[in-house]
Design a protein around this motif. Structure first.
Motif, mmCIF file in Angstrom:
data_model
loop_
_atom_site.group_PDB
_atom_site.id
_atom_site.type_symbol
_atom_site.label_atom_id
_atom_site.label_comp_id
_atom_site.label_asym_id
_atom_site.label_seq_id
_atom_site.Cartn_x
_atom_site.Cartn_y
_atom_site.Cartn_z
ATOM 1 N N GLU A 131 -17.631 9.236 -26.894
ATOM 2 C CA GLU A 131 -17.247 8.315 -25.823
ATOM 3 C C GLU A 131 -18.459 7.577 -25.273
ATOM 4 O O GLU A 131 -18.377 6.399 -24.925
ATOM 5 N N VAL A 132 -19.578 8.265 -25.195
ATOM 6 C CA VAL A 132 -20.806 7.599 -24.728
ATOM 7 C C VAL A 132 -21.229 6.531 -25.731
ATOM 8 O O VAL A 132 -21.595 5.410 -25.354
ATOM 9 N N ILE A 140 -30.946 14.743 0.232
ATOM 10 C CA ILE A 140 -31.371 14.894 -1.172
ATOM 11 C C ILE A 140 -30.597 16.015 -1.835
ATOM 12 O O ILE A 140 -30.153 15.907 -2.982
ATOM 13 N N GLN A 141 -30.434 17.118 -1.081
ATOM 14 C CA GLN A 141 -29.677 18.242 -1.638
ATOM 15 C C GLN A 141 -28.236 17.813 -1.940
ATOM 16 O O GLN A 141 -27.651 18.211 -2.933
ATOM 17 N N CYS A 142 -27.663 16.991 -1.052
ATOM 18 C CA CYS A 142 -26.302 16.491 -1.277
ATOM 19 C C CYS A 142 -26.211 15.724 -2.584
ATOM 20 O O CYS A 142 -25.266 15.873 -3.354
ATOM 21 N N SER A 143 -27.223 14.868 -2.829
ATOM 22 C CA SER A 143 -27.182 14.062 -4.055
ATOM 23 C C SER A 143 -27.254 14.927 -5.290
ATOM 24 O O SER A 143 -26.680 14.607 -6.330
ATOM 25 N N VAL A 144 -27.956 16.057 -5.193
ATOM 26 C CA VAL A 144 -28.004 16.986 -6.333
ATOM 27 C C VAL A 144 -26.651 17.660 -6.514
ATOM 28 O O VAL A 144 -26.134 17.795 -7.630
ATOM 29 N N LEU A 145 -26.060 18.075 -5.389
ATOM 30 C CA LEU A 145 -24.826 18.854 -5.459
ATOM 31 C C LEU A 145 -23.605 17.997 -5.787
ATOM 32 O O LEU A 145 -22.523 18.522 -5.969
ATOM 33 N N ILE A 146 -23.772 16.671 -5.842
ATOM 34 C CA ILE A 146 -22.661 15.828 -6.287
ATOM 35 C C ILE A 146 -22.218 16.222 -7.693
ATOM 36 O O ILE A 146 -21.072 16.062 -8.082
ATOM 37 N N GLN A 147 -23.151 16.772 -8.459
ATOM 38 C CA GLN A 147 -22.820 17.150 -9.837
ATOM 39 C C GLN A 147 -22.147 18.525 -9.920
ATOM 40 O O GLN A 147 -21.798 18.968 -10.991
ATOM 41 N N LEU A 156 -29.231 8.031 -15.046
ATOM 42 C CA LEU A 156 -27.929 8.672 -15.258
ATOM 43 C C LEU A 156 -27.531 8.711 -16.733
ATOM 44 O O LEU A 156 -26.640 9.467 -17.111
ATOM 45 N N LEU A 157 -28.177 7.895 -17.559
ATOM 46 C CA LEU A 157 -27.913 7.981 -19.002
ATOM 47 C C LEU A 157 -28.364 9.317 -19.573
ATOM 48 O O LEU A 157 -27.995 9.677 -20.692
ATOM 49 N N GLN A 158 -29.205 10.055 -18.816
ATOM 50 C CA GLN A 158 -29.674 11.380 -19.257
ATOM 51 C C GLN A 158 -28.878 12.504 -18.588
ATOM 52 O O GLN A 158 -29.222 13.672 -18.740
ATOM 53 N N ASP A 159 -27.831 12.140 -17.848
ATOM 54 C CA ASP A 159 -27.056 13.160 -17.117
ATOM 55 C C ASP A 159 -26.388 14.128 -18.096
ATOM 56 O O ASP A 159 -25.951 13.720 -19.184
ATOM 57 N N PRO A 160 -26.284 15.425 -17.742
ATOM 58 C CA PRO A 160 -25.634 16.382 -18.646
ATOM 59 C C PRO A 160 -24.139 16.153 -18.803
ATOM 60 O O PRO A 160 -23.555 16.605 -19.788
ATOM 61 N N ASP A 161 -23.508 15.481 -17.862
ATOM 62 C CA ASP A 161 -22.060 15.256 -17.930
ATOM 63 C C ASP A 161 -21.783 13.995 -18.750
ATOM 64 O O ASP A 161 -22.209 12.901 -18.389
ATOM 65 N N PRO A 162 -21.050 14.107 -19.876
ATOM 66 C CA PRO A 162 -20.788 12.921 -20.697
ATOM 67 C C PRO A 162 -19.994 11.850 -19.959
ATOM 68 O O PRO A 162 -20.146 10.669 -20.238
ATOM 69 N N VAL A 163 -19.130 12.252 -19.007
ATOM 70 C CA VAL A 163 -18.360 11.258 -18.253
ATOM 71 C C VAL A 163 -19.299 10.374 -17.439
ATOM 72 O O VAL A 163 -19.133 9.151 -17.364
ATOM 73 N N VAL A 164 -20.318 10.981 -16.841
ATOM 74 C CA VAL A 164 -21.295 10.212 -16.064
ATOM 75 C C VAL A 164 -22.066 9.268 -16.977
ATOM 76 O O VAL A 164 -22.318 8.104 -16.637
ATOM 77 N N ARG A 165 -22.448 9.773 -18.154
ATOM 78 C CA ARG A 165 -23.190 8.902 -19.082
ATOM 79 C C ARG A 165 -22.327 7.716 -19.524
ATOM 80 O O ARG A 165 -22.811 6.584 -19.637
ATOM 81 N N VAL A 166 -21.037 7.966 -19.762
ATOM 82 C CA VAL A 166 -20.133 6.877 -20.143
ATOM 83 C C VAL A 166 -20.067 5.834 -19.035
ATOM 84 O O VAL A 166 -20.195 4.622 -19.280
ATOM 85 N N LYS A 167 -19.876 6.280 -17.789
ATOM 86 C CA LYS A 167 -19.754 5.344 -16.680
ATOM 87 C C LYS A 167 -21.064 4.599 -16.419
ATOM 88 O O LYS A 167 -21.062 3.422 -16.047
#
Length: 1227
Positions: free
Chosen positions: A20-21, A1092-1099, A1207-1218
């Motif tokens: 999908e990516v 900053i912690q919030c932005s990390v925990l979004i994942q 975000l292209l390096q994000d572990p979640d493929p959905v995030v990389r797709v978006k």
């Protein structure tokens, strides 16, 4: 970050292993390429040249991107870039041995370019297609695909290509090369045929078939004689496909010469291969070519062809497997081609196969027959009668699969004029018969075999077929009308009544609107319903309905003799012993009298004089004479008939016939004594005798007392709510009924016939306003009318109105409520004696005395051991009871007018002025029995008992109780918590408040952590945050806040990763609720850290994601103007945009909230306006349009691209797709 950096980032991201990516990277690159095709293509080329050792998947994605851009922007790409793209693709395609994905991607680029620049492509390709050398696999494949995509550009090159290719065929030793040459020859042949079929559009109209015939035949010879016998199945099929296409380009004499060998060879492939579609397609092309050139030898192959094709068409079709469906269609096309040349032999063959009782064979034959009827109309025209006669045999088959095919054939026949012919009615009957099928399975059951044709599906198919024949085949109107009427009455067609009536209505309306003379049915010929009467002897209700149908039919009949004949048959064949049938006969005769009064009265008079009314001796006088009862039953029928005649005949005609004909005839047969005599002589064991006796008494003594109208209350209770019914006709009828009932009551009360009652007459003006009724007027009128009801019927009315409170119509429920309310206010005193005690007093007494009894029980010296063993349950029960008792007073003593009191052994007598006092004392005694002295000491010191008893201090008292239990009875808490938890979902607020207050205070003490109760208590508090009671919500928030005191290690920032999801979310929510306290500059650094912690925990999981996003929004409210907050908002903005399409709706809602609040911090008025206007919690968002509009502003005002690259390096493929999608939209 400029567009070059974005493109390079996407090219790097093309290495992603997620499909999908990869797809999204291609789309985003295409978006960029559409805007600047030369620049993006140049970057793709440079990237490939600088990275010669890219993994294949990465290389393929980039090549596919080039193909996409070239495909949609070929007109805008500069010529030098086109030349370099051709060179690159050619090199990529032939650089190594066959690597399909890589080289196919390169080949596709050449094909895409070839649609516009065919000469440049051919120059490059032909340089690698040299005589005497075996070319690369994908060179041949590219030529084949080019001939498909650019027919007019390629065909002029094909003669030369074929000349070069022919020597190469003998050089091909490997199966893959043989396959690609065969595939290319197939594509070449198809392209040539398409070119020749459209010469008017072709650039060179002088091209002829014989231009290619010799080369094609030479290639055919090698493929057919050498390669077709290969052991490799895939190769055999491709060769067969090529041979089929090449036949059309061979000369007639060469094809004629090959047919005797070609057809058997292709037929033999059916046994060697599992997939048959390609074989059938090839065979169809061979037959088509042979028929077109008028082959003479084709007939010699006909028997073997028909046999093989019939086997194929009889094979089951798996509609979930497209190749089997395609194969079936190709086989049917073969039959069509053969029917044009050999119609007689083909039809005889198919009809003979229909005689075979094998299910599969019949299904296949019917499929062929249906196809021939639809596709070969002129050929089949002279064979209609033969087909009509032959279809009867499969119609008798018991298999539902066969019947399904028969119905399809009948539908085809109907569209081509078969059903108008003699014998066509049988086919209509077959359809109707199967509209009446009974279910195969009971409700809820399903067939185990998915291929099974159930009765349910067959019936539905016939319903649809009958409807289609009625609505779409105009020529069938005279076949179906009025013949479908015949099927309405026989019981075997009763299940088909609905589709029959639909079709008859459709047909009748058409004929009526078109003023078709056949709309008027000649009932002289059509009145045949009486012949079905005997078939309904076991279904008397249906038989009664049929009598009425006959009566309506006779109304429309103008043949008086036929009417008399039908009436005679009805009266003589009726079974007079059955009351239902007698009523049905009378109704039918009465309906007939509407149009035929004279004839009906004459027939009834004649019937009254017939032998049916005489006692006739039986055979040889061996049996008794006809019983008197039988004669009386016949008399009953006759009298009922006269009654129905009087009811249905035209008023202007019946009045002068009442005395002369009707009453005179009735008087001959009506005798009260006869009715009594007809009943058994012994005792009053049947209802007729006492009724007759009572009737005689009333007739003899008309001056005796009036009996009461005992049903008035029940009837008014049913009808009054209907005056407010949503349906106007119901409202009108209800008012009429109430009006009539009330006047009947007045007659019972002794008022004269001409007496007028103003209250009752006030109903009549209401009828004029019922179209748009004023419900308040209706309610008041109906309520006022209840005053006319006798007292003894009041209770009946009340109970009937109770039933109306749950009426299916809301308006009627309201009416019942209003009338009940008015009734109880005005006349409730009369009902008081029916009520023994008030429920509330009884309920309070029960609670009070049970608590007192419990106190007395605990004071017993033998109850200490049970009190200790059952302590958690008893403590929980009494705590909840205490909460429910606060503010409740004991009932008054009706005799003394003083507060009741109670005596307990060992206690002084005390008044029950407050139920909570008793409940608190019971809890106090329990604690004493359980020897919890420290708990009691602390409660006494804090005056907790007094606080618990009072409504305004009850929560404080419960808090003190929980505090004392936490400090001095910790080990008992787990069992107590377990017993109290169910009460948190109780419907009574007072109980939820008590338990929530208790739990809230427990969270203030570290002991709950030691006892591992923290998660249970915290989860319960979280659930109560959404409680409908404000006090419960307040207590739950207090409890969550108490965690910081009771379990501080749970909320330390450094341990936030180790906390549970629920705990983290709770802390975020609590900080969010109390953010107003964080406005001091000294804590801004902490807020930034939390942000900053919030932005990390979004994942993290959905719960934490939702809480952290919500907190971001709240923190940003007081961060406006702080650079640290602005940077953090920019960094997290892309994540928020991506989560606007999160699968969890709560996360989406939190994102919308956070973005609306954060918008001013971004620093763009346009973005702020967009967020405020489009991101509403309760409105859906068109994500694509929103992102398109937003990106115009984001590129100017934010650092979004940098965030997207991260975000292209994000572990979640959905995030990389978006992220990849967003990067494409940003430019």
């Amino acid at each position: 970050m400029d567009e070059t950096d974005v493109t390079l980032a996407l090219l790097d991201a093309a290495t992603d292993k997620d499909a999908e990516v990869q797809e999204q990277v291609r789309k985003s690159m295409l978006t960029l390429g559409k805007q600047q095709p030369d620049r993006v293509l140049a970057m793709c080329q440079d990237y490939l040249m600088k990275h010669p050792k890219l993994v294949v998947t990465h290389r393929v994605v980039i090549l596919q991107t080039i193909e996409l851009i070239v495909g949609c922007r070929i007109e805008e790409i500069s010529y030098p870039r086109i030349k370099s793209i051709i060179s690159l693709a050619s090199d990529e395609m032939t650089r190594s041995k066959v690597i399909p994905d890589w080289q196919q991607a390169a080949s596709n680029i050449l094909v895409a370019v070839g649609n516009k620049h065919i000469n440049d492509i051919m120059e490059e390709i032909l340089s690698k297609f040299q005589p005497g050398l075996l070319p690369h696999f994908f060179v041949v494949q590219t030529l084949a695909n080019l001939s498909d995509s650019n027919v007019y550009g390629m065909v002029p090159f094909l003669n030369a290509i074929l000349g070069t290719m022919l020597p190469m065929l003998s050089m091909a030793k490997q199966d893959n090369m043989k396959w690609v040459f065969s595939s290319a020859l197939c594509h070449f042949s198809d392209s040539i045929l398409e070119y020749l079929a459209n010469l008017d559009k072709a650039p060179d109209p002088t091209v002829r078939k014989d231009t290619f015939s010799s080369e094609i035949y030479a290639a055919f010879d090698i493929l057919f004689n050498n390669w077709l016998q290969s052991r490799e199945s895939k190769l055999r099929l491709t060769v067969a496909e090529a041979v089929g296409s090449m036949c059309h380009l061979m000369t007639s004499d060469k094809l004629e010469e090959q047919i005797p060998k070609l057809i058997p060879s292709i037929l033999s492939l059916y046994k060697k291969n599992n997939e048959h579609y390609i074989i059938s397609k090839s065979l169809c092309q061979v037959i088509d070519a042979s028929v077109n050139m008028g082959s003479r030898v084709l007939e010699t192959q006909l028997d073997s062809l028909l046999f093989a094709l019939h086997q194929q068409v009889s094979a089951p079709v798996d509609y979930s497997n497209p190749p089997t469906v395609k194969n079936h269609n190709e086989v049917l096309r073969c039959f069509s081609l053969l029917a044009n040349s050999f119609p007689d032999r083909l039809v005889i063959f198919v009809l003979q196969k229909l005689e075979n009782s094998n299910e599969r064979s019949r299904v296949g034959s019917l499929a062929v027959l249906r196809h021939l009827i639809n596709s070969s109309t002129s050929t089949m025209e002279g064979k209609k009668l033969l087909i009509l006669a032959s279809i009867r045999q499969p119609m008798a088959d018991h298999s539902n699969k066969v019947k399904k095919r028969v119905i399809q054939v009948i539908s085809a026949m109907a569209h081509h004029g078969y059903l108008e012919l003699e014998g066509g009615e049988l086919l209509v009957r077959f359809i109707v018969q199967h509209c009446a099928l009974h279910d195969t399975y009971q409700r809820g059951q399903r067939p185990t075999d998915p291929e099974e044709v159930t009765n349910e599906s067959l019936r539905a198919m016939c319903d649809n077929t009958l409807h289609l024949l009625t609505t779409t085949v105009g020529r069938l109107a005279d076949v179906l009308w009025p013949k479908l009427l015949y099927f309405l009455t026989p019981p075997q067609f009763s299940n088909a009544t609905t589709p029959l009536c639909k079709s008859l209505i459709e047909l009748g309306n058409k004929k009526k609107n078109n003023q078709d003379p056949s709309f008027n049915i000649d009932f002289t010929q059509e009145a045949e319903s009486t012949r079905y009467l005997s078939t309904y002897n076991n279904a008397l209700e249906e038989k009664s309905f049929l009598y009425r149908c006959i009566g309506v039919t006779l109304q429309q009949c103008f043949n008086k003799e036929l009417v008399k004949k039908q009436l005679q048959e009805i009266l003589l064949t009726a079974r007079h012993n059955d009351a239902i049938e007698r009523e049905g006969v009378a109704m039918g005769v009465g309906l007939c009298a509407n149009s035929h009064l004279e004839g009906t009265l004459a027939k009834l008079d004649e019937f009254g004089k017939s032998d049916a009314f005489k006692k006739s001796p039986s055979i040889f006088n061996l049996l008794k004479e006809r019983n008197d009862v039988e004669v009386e039953k016949v008399k009953s029928t006759l009298i009922l008939c006269y009654g129905q005649v009087a009811l249905n005949a035209p008023p202007e005609k019946i009045l002068n016939r009442i005395d002369q004909d009707i009453l005179r005839c009735i008087s001959k047969h009506f005798n009260t004594k006869d009715f009594i005599k007809a009943e058994p002589a012994d005792s009053l064991r049947t209802p007729v005798r006492p009724l007759v006796m009572a009737t005689c008494a009333n007739l003899m003594y008309p001056s005796s007392n009036m009996v009461s109208f005992h049903n008035l209350g029940a009837l008014l209770g049913r009808l009054s709510p209907r005056c407010s019914d949503p349906h106007p006709a119901v409202r009108t009828a209800a008012v009429d009924c109430i009006y009539t009932l009330l006047y009947i009551q007045l007659r019972y009360e002794g008022f004269s016939l001409d007496y007028k009652d103003e209250a009752v007459d006030s109903l009549l003006p209401l009828k004029d306003r019922l179209e748009n009724p004023d419900h308040s007027v209706l309610y008041k009128t109906c309520s006022d009318l209840t005053k006319r009801l006798p007292q003894q019927q009041l209770s009946t009315l009340v109970f009937m109105l109770f039933e109306g409170l749950v009426d299916s119509q809301t308006n009627c429920c309201r009416a019942s409520s209003v009338i009940l309310n008015t009734l109880l206010k005005n006349r409730g005193g009369g009902l008081q004696e029916l009520v023994a005690h008030r429920y509330t007093d009884t309920h309070t007494d029960t609670h009070t005395y049970s608590s007192v009894g419990f106190c007395k029980l605990l004071l017993n010296g033998q109850t200490q051991e049970p009190a200790v063993s059952l302590f958690p349950r008893l403590f929980s029960c009494l705590t909840v009871r205490l909460g429910a008792s606060v503010g409740v007073s004991a009932p008054k003593d009706n005799n003394t007018k003083h507060t009741a009191s109670v005596h307990v052994a060992g206690w002084a007598s005390f008044p029950l002025y407050s139920v909570s006092v008793v409940a608190a004392d019971a809890l106090r005694i329990l604690l004493a029995r359980a020897q919890l002295d420290e708990v009691m000491k602390r409660l006494d010191e804090d005056n907790a008992w007094d606080a618990m008893k009072e409504q305004n201090t009850h929560i404080t008292g419960v808090t003190l109780l929980a505090r004392a239990m936490s400090k001095h009875a910790g080990p008992r808490l787990p069992a107590i918590v377990e017993c109290l938890c169910p009460s948190l979902n109780n419907i009574y607020e007072c109980q939820r408040i008590t338990v929530t207050a208790f739990f809230s205070e427990l969270l203030n003490h570290h002991v709950v952590t030691e006892l591992m109760l923290i998660d249970v208590l915290m989860n319960n508090m979280m659930e109560r945050i959404s409680d409908p009671c404000c006090t419960v919500r307040m207590l739950s928030v207090r409890g969550l806040g108490n965690i910081a005191v009771g379990s501080p290690e749970k909320v330390q920032y450094s341990h936030i990763y180790n906390s549970t999801s629920s705990l983290t979310a709770n802390i975020f929510y609590l900080v969010s609720f109390n953010y107003s306290e964080l406005r001091s500059p000294s804590v801004l650094w902490l807020c930034s850290a939390v942000f900053i912690q919030c932005s990390v925990l979004i994942q993290e999981n959905d719960e934490i994601r939702c809480a952290s996003i919500h907190l971001m929004g709240n923190l940003s409210k007081f961060g406006s103007g702080e650079p640290v907050f602005k940077d953090q908002i920019h960094n997290v903005l892309v994540s928020l945009l991506l989560h606007l399409v999160d699968p969890n709706p709560q996360v989406v809602k939190a994102c919308k909230y956070a973005m609306r609040v954060c918008a001013p911090v971004v620093g763009s008025e346009q973005i702020t306006a967009m967020f405020q206007n489009h991101l509403h919690d309760d409105k859906s968002l068109h994500y694509g349009e929103f992102i398109n509009d937003l990106t115009k502003y984001l590129v100017r005002h934010t650092q979004a691209n940098r965030s997207l690259v991260m975000l292209l390096q994000d572990p979640d493929p959905v995030v990389r797709v978006k992220a990849a999608e967003a990067m494409g939209r940003f430019h």
